[in-house]
Design a protein around this motif. Structure first.
Motif, short mmCIF file in Angstrom:
data_model
loop_
_atom_site.label_atom_id
_atom_site.label_comp_id
_atom_site.label_asym_id
_atom_site.label_seq_id
_atom_site.Cartn_x
_atom_site.Cartn_y
_atom_site.Cartn_z
N GLY A 1 -23.70 35.55 -62.35
CA GLY A 1 -22.54 34.73 -62.68
C GLY A 1 -21.25 35.50 -62.58
O GLY A 1 -21.11 36.45 -61.79
N LEU A 2 -20.31 35.15 -63.46
CA LEU A 2 -18.97 35.72 -63.40
C LEU A 2 -18.97 37.24 -63.57
O LEU A 2 -18.15 37.94 -62.99
CB LEU A 2 -18.11 35.07 -64.49
CG LEU A 2 -16.61 35.37 -64.46
CD1 LEU A 2 -15.96 34.69 -63.27
CD2 LEU A 2 -15.96 34.88 -65.76
N ASP A 3 -19.91 37.77 -64.35
CA ASP A 3 -19.93 39.21 -64.61
C ASP A 3 -20.28 40.02 -63.37
O ASP A 3 -19.80 41.14 -63.20
CB ASP A 3 -20.92 39.53 -65.73
CG ASP A 3 -22.34 39.15 -65.35
OD1 ASP A 3 -22.55 37.99 -64.94
OD2 ASP A 3 -23.23 40.01 -65.44
N PHE B 1 -16.51 23.67 -61.29
CA PHE B 1 -15.41 24.50 -61.76
C PHE B 1 -14.08 23.74 -61.79
O PHE B 1 -13.26 23.94 -62.68
CB PHE B 1 -15.28 25.74 -60.88
CG PHE B 1 -14.17 26.67 -61.28
CD1 PHE B 1 -14.28 27.44 -62.42
CD2 PHE B 1 -13.01 26.75 -60.52
CE1 PHE B 1 -13.25 28.28 -62.80
CE2 PHE B 1 -11.98 27.60 -60.89
CZ PHE B 1 -12.10 28.37 -62.03
N LYS C 1 -12.04 36.96 -60.02
CA LYS C 1 -13.24 36.13 -60.12
C LYS C 1 -12.90 34.65 -60.28
O LYS C 1 -13.61 33.77 -59.77
CB LYS C 1 -14.11 36.61 -61.29
CG LYS C 1 -14.79 37.95 -61.06
CD LYS C 1 -15.87 37.85 -60.02
CE LYS C 1 -16.55 39.19 -59.76
NZ LYS C 1 -17.42 39.63 -60.85
N LEU C 2 -11.82 34.35 -61.00
CA LEU C 2 -11.43 32.94 -61.15
C LEU C 2 -11.01 32.34 -59.81
O LEU C 2 -11.33 31.19 -59.50
CB LEU C 2 -10.29 32.83 -62.16
CG LEU C 2 -10.66 33.13 -63.62
CD1 LEU C 2 -9.42 33.07 -64.51
CD2 LEU C 2 -11.72 32.17 -64.13
N LEU D 1 -14.24 31.85 -57.92
CA LEU D 1 -14.95 30.66 -58.38
C LEU D 1 -14.39 29.40 -57.75
O LEU D 1 -15.13 28.50 -57.35
CB LEU D 1 -14.84 30.56 -59.91
CG LEU D 1 -15.89 31.29 -60.75
CD1 LEU D 1 -15.52 31.23 -62.22
CD2 LEU D 1 -17.26 30.67 -60.54
N VAL E 1 -15.74 42.83 -67.22
CA VAL E 1 -14.81 41.94 -66.52
C VAL E 1 -13.38 42.32 -66.94
O VAL E 1 -12.77 41.65 -67.78
CB VAL E 1 -15.08 40.46 -66.83
CG1 VAL E 1 -14.25 39.56 -65.92
CG2 VAL E 1 -16.55 40.12 -66.67
N LEU F 1 -11.10 39.69 -63.65
CA LEU F 1 -11.18 38.31 -64.12
C LEU F 1 -10.30 37.40 -63.27
O LEU F 1 -10.71 36.30 -62.88
CB LEU F 1 -10.77 38.23 -65.59
CG LEU F 1 -10.75 36.82 -66.20
CD1 LEU F 1 -12.13 36.19 -66.16
CD2 LEU F 1 -10.23 36.86 -67.63
N SER G 1 -24.43 30.21 -62.91
CA SER G 1 -23.01 29.89 -62.91
C SER G 1 -22.41 30.08 -61.51
O SER G 1 -22.73 29.31 -60.59
CB SER G 1 -22.29 30.77 -63.93
OG SER G 1 -20.95 30.39 -64.08
N PHE G 2 -21.59 31.10 -61.30
CA PHE G 2 -21.04 31.37 -59.97
C PHE G 2 -22.15 31.54 -58.94
O PHE G 2 -22.04 31.07 -57.80
CB PHE G 2 -20.17 32.63 -60.03
CG PHE G 2 -19.87 33.21 -58.67
CD1 PHE G 2 -18.93 32.60 -57.83
CD2 PHE G 2 -20.52 34.35 -58.22
CE1 PHE G 2 -18.65 33.13 -56.58
CE2 PHE G 2 -20.25 34.87 -56.96
CZ PHE G 2 -19.31 34.27 -56.14
N ALA H 1 -21.62 26.61 -61.20
CA ALA H 1 -20.16 26.48 -61.27
C ALA H 1 -19.60 25.55 -60.20
O ALA H 1 -18.40 25.60 -59.91
CB ALA H 1 -19.52 27.86 -61.15
#
Length: 724
Positions: free
Chosen positions: A153-155, A245, A326-327, A330, A318, A323, A216-217, A242
């Motif tokens: 995921g996001l991490d 999103f 990553k946003l 996403l 992150v 971050l 997630s991602f 995601a």
């Protein structure tokens, strides 16, 4: 003899590598013949020599060989864990082809704290691009296990499966994608990396499915791969993907991330921890639910206190600039994937959380189910966004219960079956049917070869094939007790054959939770077909068969303990073909649990309800035609029951009937088969009559008496009954 390290694995880890190791590492072949050496440098991890403590389980693991393939001047993949150095381990001489019943899946031994400890090691900057790594805890999988590729995921760490490594590693070749903290590979670049691996695996084993697990991602990533490769046999598992999103509840706050002062960013992890997951669910993972409530609460508080210092590590996992990146990633990932989702033809399983405060995962699961051709959803109402790190979700159990585990293009209910683990047995026995087990206090009896009836299951043959043939009680309430007791006392896996409707997907439920039906599959139930019975007996299984089927389990008032068996004796001939031992059995106790007040005839007199029953019956699968007599009347309905103060269930397994050596006699002479069939039916009726008479002598037939004895003397399963 083929080496354990095949050309596929060698090419996967070594091809085009520009960093050639310099010393020797031994890799042993399956046959135990001469091992082959691979050049390597000094065996180190993060600059420290590997110790004997790290070399265990005979597993071949790569944690440092770098595969460096240039595309436009940069490396596409370093198939390493993190730092330079190599750890190679020799595989065992024999790769197991099956798991024992009640095997250790490790669930509950790892916690989210272990995830943070692994993440701290893995986020150290090394200047490398995204790469695959194989977790050491996964160990050596079973023979012919499919590959499972995990996209994080996001991490981006790739360790979010920490709670599931041991279990998944038994039945999958697990590989996890690690995206370094400072890496800025665009989404299309990540798609290329994963797609390249998928196509390599497919070329190597075209008859095996490839599992893609996206968190997630990572859900966007694996769906994009499935859309671009519809010709490859893929099983896609999505954990709160995601793809929603653009509809996130936090969408208005995302632009503020760039304006967040650097000095205050250290407080962000604590906010994220409550948005992305449920700390209480995370802290409950390793708590034994059988402990007294006071001890559970104490351990929960201790786990929460131990978890708090770890949350600050999120700022390193992150950081602010990552971050922000990553946003943006996403957003592009969701847009890319949603524009191609119509092309997905893979088998898809969606795990959806009810308390996801980051994404509208519940609504997204419904959208995916309606958009994709072959999509199954399981809804976990109490879990948060980080569902794979929280209590109550054993990923392998969910995969098995939804019928998604297979080793070839089509599922084989016999050879693809993974027996229940100890943690699954404990959950099923304590949580799922614990109340029913407590209320019914099942008493088991069996018959030895000399005809003597004894307490327990000692009279049941240990070696298969064995065919248990008996009577259904109302709604099949006895099945759970029977299967679990065989597991507890004898560690024998009894495979029940059930009506296809019972095991079917609940299409009318919008957000189906992991249900009792799913647990039946985990505990070995298969659809009742001649081919499945054939396969089970041919593999020397212990098989549970109810000739009376649905008609017997949904009997009418006044028909308690009456057999509704077909005239044909097919199961006798099938058993004789494989030399199976037939064990007739009887069970009683339904009239001590509830009173049948509304049967099929009563329900059909109620307007609207009768139409619903007719439609349900007409649309269901019929496994017997009308020519087979009364047993073919399988009107599916839920009878009206009036509960009673619980009595007790009693089981008696009759004297085993051997068919070994009688194959020609039974297969060629239908009269002999019929006589054996009638004998078995008579034995079942005799077992029922015996139990109805003897239960009157049981001083602990009443739940109150059993509860008092249980509190003062022994575990529930050791409460005595009548003397046989």
């Amino acid at each position: 003899m083929a080496s354990v390290v095949t050309s596929r694995v060698l090419s996967y880890f070594l091809t085009n590598s520009e960093l050639k190791p310099r010393s020797r590492v031994r890799v042993q072949s399956v046959s135990g013949s001469d091992s082959k050496g691979l050049p390597s440098d000094s065996v180190q991890m993060n600059g420290a020599s590997l110790t004997g403590e790290e070399e265990k389980n005979g597993v071949l693991i790569d944690r440092g060989i770098r595969e460096k393939e240039k595309t436009g001047g940069r490396a596409d993949a370093w198939n390493a864990s993190l730092k330079c150095g190599v750890e190679k381990k020799c595989v065992k001489d024999v790769i197991s082809s099956h798991l024992d019943v009640l095997w250790d899946d490790g669930y509950g031994t790892k916690t989210v704290k272990d995830y943070f400890e692994e993440a701290k090691e893995m986020i150290r900057p090394d200047g490398g691009p995204p790469r695959w790594f194989c977790p050491v805890e996964c160990g050596q999988p079973l023979k012919d296990s499919p590959v499972l590729l995990f996209c994080p995921g996001l991490d981006g760490v790739g360790s979010a499966l920490a709670l599931h490594h041991k279990a998944l590693g038994k039945v999958f070749e697990v590989r996890c994608l690690h995206i370094p903290v400072r890496d800025r590979t665009p989404f299309e670049g990540l798609v290329t990396i994963v797609e390249k691996t998928v196509r390599l695996e497919h070329a190597s084993s075209p008859s095996k499915p490839i599992y893609l697990l996206g968190d997630s991602f990572g859900g966007c990533l694996v769906l994009a791969i499935a859309a671009r490769n519809p010709e490859i046999d893929l099983v896609v598992i999505l954990a709160n993907p995601a793809t929603s999103f653009d509809r996130s509840q936090l969408q208005p706050l995302f632009p503020l991330s760039e304006a967040w002062p650097d000095g205050l960013y250290n407080a962000m992890p604590y906010l994220l921890s409550f948005i992305m997951g449920d700390p209480v669910k995370m802290a409950r993972v390793n708590i034994d639910h059988r402990l007294p409530r006071r001890l559970q609460i104490e351990q929960l508080f201790q786990n929460l206190i131990a978890l708090l210092p770890c949350l600050s590590d999120l700022a390193d996992i992150v950081p602010k600039d990552t971050l922000i990146w990553k946003l943006k990633l996403l957003k592009s990932a969701a847009s890319y994937t949603n524009s191609r989702i119509h092309a997905v033809k893979a088998e898809v399983l969606v795990l959806s959380s009810g308390n996801d405060y980051m994404l509208p995962s519940g609504d997204e699961a419904q959208r995916l189910k309606s958009s994709l051709k072959n999509c199954t959803v399981r809804y976990f109402k109490d879990n948060g966004h980080t569902i794979l790190l929280e209590d109550g979700v054993n990923l392998l159990t969910v995969i098995k219960g939804t019928g998604k585990y297979r080793r070839s293009r089509t599922i084989n209910f016999v050879t693809d079956f993974v027996p229940p683990s100890m943690s699954e047995f404990k959950y099923g026995n304590d949580e799922l049917v614990g109340l029913l087990s407590f209320a019914t206090g099942s008493a088991m009896f069996s018959t030895l070869d000399d005809g003597k009836i004894v307490k327990g299951l000692h009279g049941v043959p240990n070696e298969g094939p064995v065919l248990f043939v008996g009577n259904h009680m109302l709604m099949g309430l006895e099945v759970c007790s029977l299967v679990l007791e065989f597991l507890r006392e004898r560690k024998i896996m009894v495979r029940g054959v059930a009506h296809p409707v019972v095991l079917g997907e609940r299409e009318w439920v919008s957000s189906p939770e992991f249900s009792f039906t799913d647990w039946m599959k985990v505990m070995g139930a298969v659809p009742v077909t001649a081919s499945n019975l054939f396969k089970l007996l041919s593999t020397k299984s212990h098989v549970l068969l109810y000739p009376g089927g649905a008609r017997e389990s949904l009997h009418h008032r006044g028909e308690e303990y009456r057999l509704f068996w077909p005239d044909q004796q097919e199961f006798v001939r099938m058993a004789a073909r494989f030399g199976a031992t037939i064990v007739p059995f009887g069970t009683v106790g339904e009239d001590d649990i509830a009173e049948l007040v509304l049967d099929y005839n009563d329900l059909m007199k109620i307007p609207v309800l009768n139409d619903y029953i007719r439609n349900a019956t007409s649309s269901s699968i019929r496994i017997r035609d009308k020519s087979k007599g009364e047993v073919a009347n399988q009107e599916l309905h839920l009878p009206g029951l009036l509960p009673k103060l619980p009595g007790r269930f009693y089981f008696l397994f009759g004297k085993p009937i051997a068919t070994k050596g009688r194959k020609e006699e039974i297969l060629e002479d239908r009269e002999n088969a019929k006589q054996l069939y009638l004998h078995i039916k008579s034995e079942v009726e005799g077992c029922i009559a015996y139990l109805l008479k003897k239960r009157e002598e049981d001083p602990y037939r009443n739940i109150v008496d059993r509860t008092v004895y249980h509190a003062l003397h022994s575990p529930l399963h050791e409460v005595p009954a009548f003397d046989p």
